[in-house]
Design an enzyme around this catalytic site. Sequence first.
Site, PDB file in Angstrom:
ATOM      1  N   ASN A   1       1.755   0.040   5.571  1.00 41.07           N
ATOM      2  CA  ASN A   1       2.208  -0.608   4.343  1.00 41.07           C
ATOM      3  C   ASN A   1       3.101  -1.766   4.755  1.00 41.07           C
ATOM      4  OD1 ASN A   1       4.806   0.211   1.949  1.00 41.07           O
ATOM      5  ND2 ASN A   1       3.238  -1.348   1.812  1.00 41.07           N
ATOM      6  N   GLY A   2       2.712  -2.974   4.368  1.00 38.99           N
ATOM      7  CA  GLY A   2       3.514  -4.130   4.716  1.00 38.99           C
ATOM      8  C   GLY A   2       2.642  -5.295   5.107  1.00 38.99           C
TER       9      GLY A   2
ATOM     10  N   TYR B   1       9.665  -3.466  -9.674  1.00 38.76           N
ATOM     11  CA  TYR B   1       8.313  -3.232 -10.165  1.00 38.76           C
ATOM     12  C   TYR B   1       7.510  -2.187  -9.397  1.00 38.76           C
ATOM     13  CZ  TYR B   1       3.339  -3.943 -10.959  1.00 38.76           C
ATOM     14  OH  TYR B   1       2.025  -3.725 -11.226  1.00 38.76           O
TER      15      TYR B   1
ATOM     16  N   CYS C   1       0.838  -1.192   0.000  1.00 41.61           N
ATOM     17  CA  CYS C   1       0.000   0.000   0.000  1.00 41.61           C
ATOM     18  C   CYS C   1       0.871   1.240   0.000  1.00 41.61           C
ATOM     19  CB  CYS C   1      -0.870   0.027   1.247  1.00 41.61           C
ATOM     20  SG  CYS C   1      -1.830  -1.466   1.472  1.00 41.61           S
TER      21      CYS C   1
ATOM     22  N   GLY D   1      -1.681   1.084  -4.707  1.00 45.52           N
ATOM     23  CA  GLY D   1      -2.921   0.457  -4.261  1.00 45.52           C
ATOM     24  C   GLY D   1      -4.112   1.197  -4.823  1.00 45.52           C
TER      25      GLY D   1
HETATM   26  P1  AMP Z   1       1.822 -12.359 -14.681  1.00 43.58           P
HETATM   27  O1  AMP Z   1       0.975 -11.913 -15.815  1.00 43.58           O
HETATM   28  O2  AMP Z   1       1.037 -13.052 -13.598  1.00 43.58           O
HETATM   29  O3  AMP Z   1       3.032 -13.151 -15.101  1.00 43.58           O
HETATM   30  O4  AMP Z   1       2.369 -11.058 -13.950  1.00 43.58           O
HETATM   31  C1  AMP Z   1       3.451 -10.349 -14.509  1.00 43.58           C
HETATM   32  C2  AMP Z   1       3.029  -8.964 -14.854  1.00 43.58           C
HETATM   33  O5  AMP Z   1       2.436  -8.341 -13.709  1.00 43.58           O
HETATM   34  C3  AMP Z   1       4.251  -8.145 -15.224  1.00 43.58           C
HETATM   35  O6  AMP Z   1       3.940  -7.463 -16.419  1.00 43.58           O
HETATM   36  C4  AMP Z   1       4.466  -7.182 -14.067  1.00 43.58           C
HETATM   37  O7  AMP Z   1       4.673  -5.878 -14.556  1.00 43.58           O
HETATM   38  C5  AMP Z   1       3.198  -7.251 -13.265  1.00 43.58           C
HETATM   39  N1  AMP Z   1       3.451  -7.519 -11.828  1.00 43.58           N
HETATM   40  C6  AMP Z   1       4.472  -8.159 -11.264  1.00 43.58           C
HETATM   41  N2  AMP Z   1       4.339  -8.203  -9.930  1.00 43.58           N
HETATM   42  C7  AMP Z   1       3.207  -7.561  -9.617  1.00 43.58           C
HETATM   43  C8  AMP Z   1       2.508  -7.264  -8.398  1.00 43.58           C
HETATM   44  N3  AMP Z   1       2.975  -7.641  -7.225  1.00 43.58           N
HETATM   45  N4  AMP Z   1       1.360  -6.583  -8.501  1.00 43.58           N
HETATM   46  C9  AMP Z   1       0.878  -6.208  -9.675  1.00 43.58           C
HETATM   47  N5  AMP Z   1       1.474  -6.470 -10.852  1.00 43.58           N
HETATM   48  C10 AMP Z   1       2.625  -7.141 -10.845  1.00 43.58           C
END
Ligand code: AMP
Length: 483
Positions: A117-118, A257, A16, A42
């Site tokens: 956050n956490g 990310y 968050c 978030g």
């Molecule tokens: P996936 O489609 O499940 O392989 O998720 C990978 C994609 O989601 C990548 O394009 C990342 O930019 C994004 N991503 C990676 N980790 C997260 C996260 N914790 N929350 C939201 N998006 C994520």
Amino acid sequence: MLTTHPFDDDKLREECGVFAIYGTPDAAAHTALGLHALQHRGQEAAGIVAFDGTQFNAHRALGHVGETFAQPDVIGRLNGHAAIGHTRYATTGDTLLRNVQPLFADLAIGGFAIAHNGNLTNNQALRRRLVERGSLFQSTTDTEVVVHLIATALATAVVDRLIDALRQINGAYSFVGLMDDGIVGVRDPNGVRPLVLGRLGDAYVMASETCALDILGADFIRDVEPGEMVIVTRDGLTSRHPFPKASRRFCIFEHIYFARPDSIVEGTSVYDARKRIGAELAREAGVDADVIIPVPDSGVPAALGYANEAGIPFELGIIRNHYVGRTFIEPTDQIRHLGVKLKHNANRAHIEGKRVVLVDDSIVRGTTSTKIVEMVRAAGATEVHMRIASPPTTHSCFYGVDTPRREKLLASQMDIEAMTKFIGADSLAFVTIDGMYRAMGKPEGRNSRDPGFCDACFTGDYPIPLIDFTDGTSDDRVSVLAE
Ligand code: AMP
């Protein structure tokens, strides 16, 4: 034994954004702007609590910050010279509103609002103990455990009670709190989650990321240190270090990310770190190609770094529709699939007849990569090579990043060859752990005795005990989780 998993039930996923300000007449309006800059952390819900010298004024709602707090009548009711705010990540829980933060408690010694956050890793154990002693919980968020610990502590000052509470919890956290005499911000002893300190005229500001200072024109002072508690009252700022010193383990996934690229996190520009990871990736896993294409938006800086290093043209070969939320947070697999299609479209003129390198920041379930590779092939690419600017995500995060259960992580189930087939690419490569560390300014790569970061999602090296998720015998913690 693995007793429960943070994402099985309606327990919250707490990656968050938090914000706090003290010493300005429009504290809530400033907080709304700060939260707007933290919206990427978030999108599910947002809340603000302000204190006007007499009473605490609160508003919490589901939805984006702008939808709720751009309404003048809402902000108009949140009078006060001090405020804290929170923007919350998605959850599949059905009891949403009661979990929206900041939480507020009318304690015997005065009001106290708190935002987190956490993720706490002994939340269940503490909650059980508190319930046995008569605490009545109103939400399922682990933050409420902290509220109950504060309520039942013996000290007279709120900050001392907070310290007492924090000494009982395990986990990753950045908390901000609002009392009737000031604000408080604190990071966990390992500093897994971020929190920065800034100044706006006479006011002090604390926020998850520097981009929330920038939006206000506030000056960045410094990061709140791991294990540090910063208290701001009318007498100014004081700093306390209430915990034993621990190794610094900032979440490396913030750089990969989560954080916004214009933020400076722990002294490092997120944008530059991502570009350097892209350059490492090009050195480690270069391939003959005609064009480098980022998976927008989070793959863009790494793709730029890759393209510069490889000397291959960079093009925006995939265009993102910005009016759709992050795919990953959609609550069901079916909607997630739909979401990916809604979100991206191929820019055919820059793909047709070309050998394409796609660069993304991470593969979690593999949904995005599979769809994007298919889309790029359908647009006429002759070869599609996927390059990922993080190591394979093999382990769940228990410290606040919303990664799914281990068996849903593609890289925990498959080797590179199988993943390449699964996503349908001609080749697939991830930056190595050492390559990632080199990009983070550690030329020797990862020092396993003192990595300096939490990289558990890539290594399974969990720096904080996972009390709720094991039988307590920490030695087999990782192997239990690895099952
Ligand atoms: P996936 O489609 O499940 O392989 O998720 C990978 C994609 O989601 C990548 O394009 C990342 O930019 C994004 N991503 C990676 N980790 C997260 C996260 N914790 N929350 C939201 N998006 C994520």
